[in-house]
Design a protein around this motif. Structure first.
Motif, PDB file in Angstrom:
ATOM      1  N   SER A  61       0.833  -1.213   0.000  1.00  0.00           N
ATOM      2  CA  SER A  61       0.000   0.000   0.000  1.00  0.00           C
ATOM      3  C   SER A  61       0.862   1.255   0.000  1.00  0.00           C
ATOM      4  O   SER A  61       0.553   2.230  -0.689  1.00  0.00           O
ATOM      5  CB  SER A  61      -0.921   0.018   1.219  1.00  0.00           C
ATOM      6  N   SER A  79       0.900   4.014  -2.858  1.00  0.00           N
ATOM      7  CA  SER A  79       0.469   5.386  -2.547  1.00  0.00           C
ATOM      8  C   SER A  79       1.409   6.434  -3.124  1.00  0.00           C
ATOM      9  O   SER A  79       1.044   7.589  -3.258  1.00  0.00           O
ATOM     10  CB  SER A  79       0.353   5.572  -1.027  1.00  0.00           C
ATOM     11  N   THR A  90      -3.971  -2.481  -3.556  1.00  0.00           N
ATOM     12  CA  THR A  90      -3.573  -1.187  -4.110  1.00  0.00           C
ATOM     13  C   THR A  90      -4.751  -0.344  -4.586  1.00  0.00           C
ATOM     14  O   THR A  90      -4.616   0.867  -4.703  1.00  0.00           O
ATOM     15  CB  THR A  90      -2.621  -1.381  -5.306  1.00  0.00           C
TER      16      THR A  90
END
Length: 108
Positions: free
Chosen positions: A42, A46, A77
């Motif tokens: 993640s 990001s 994601t």
């Protein structure tokens, strides 16, 4: 294996360095890493870097489940993923490439 805090710190350092130079990265992760450290996946996502799967042709469990792993990656994601890195040289490469294409992966 590194403690999660050390891993997060190292990934953050790497991402900060890439951002400092306004570069884009391609990160290929194994299904095990994706499951064990979804927060790292993640974090990389990001920062708008591409994330794909890394599988070994010799690991038939990995190749047999590429559609499942792709869906897990996209769930973490929140983005479509079409990248995959395959290690080693298969004897039946065309069959594997067709299976990957059928699961939405791109190759050239």
């Amino acid at each position: 294996m590194l403690p999660v805090d050390d891993l997060d710190a190292r990934i953050l350092h790497l991402l900060d360095h890439i951002d400092k130079h306004r570069a884009e990265g391609n990160f290929y992760i194994t299904p095990d890493l994706m499951r064990d450290f979804p927060e790292v996946v993640s974090l990389v996502s990001s920062r708008d870097h591409e994330i794909g799967l890394c599988c070994d042709y010799r690991n038939y469990q990995c190749l047999g489940n590429v559609g499942k792993y792709k869906a897990e990656l996209e769930q973490i994601t929140g983005q479509k993923s079409g990248g995959i890195m395959l290690k080693s040289n298969p004897k039946d490469g065309r069959l594997h490439l067709r299976k990957l294409a059928d699961n939405g992966f791109c190759y050239s």
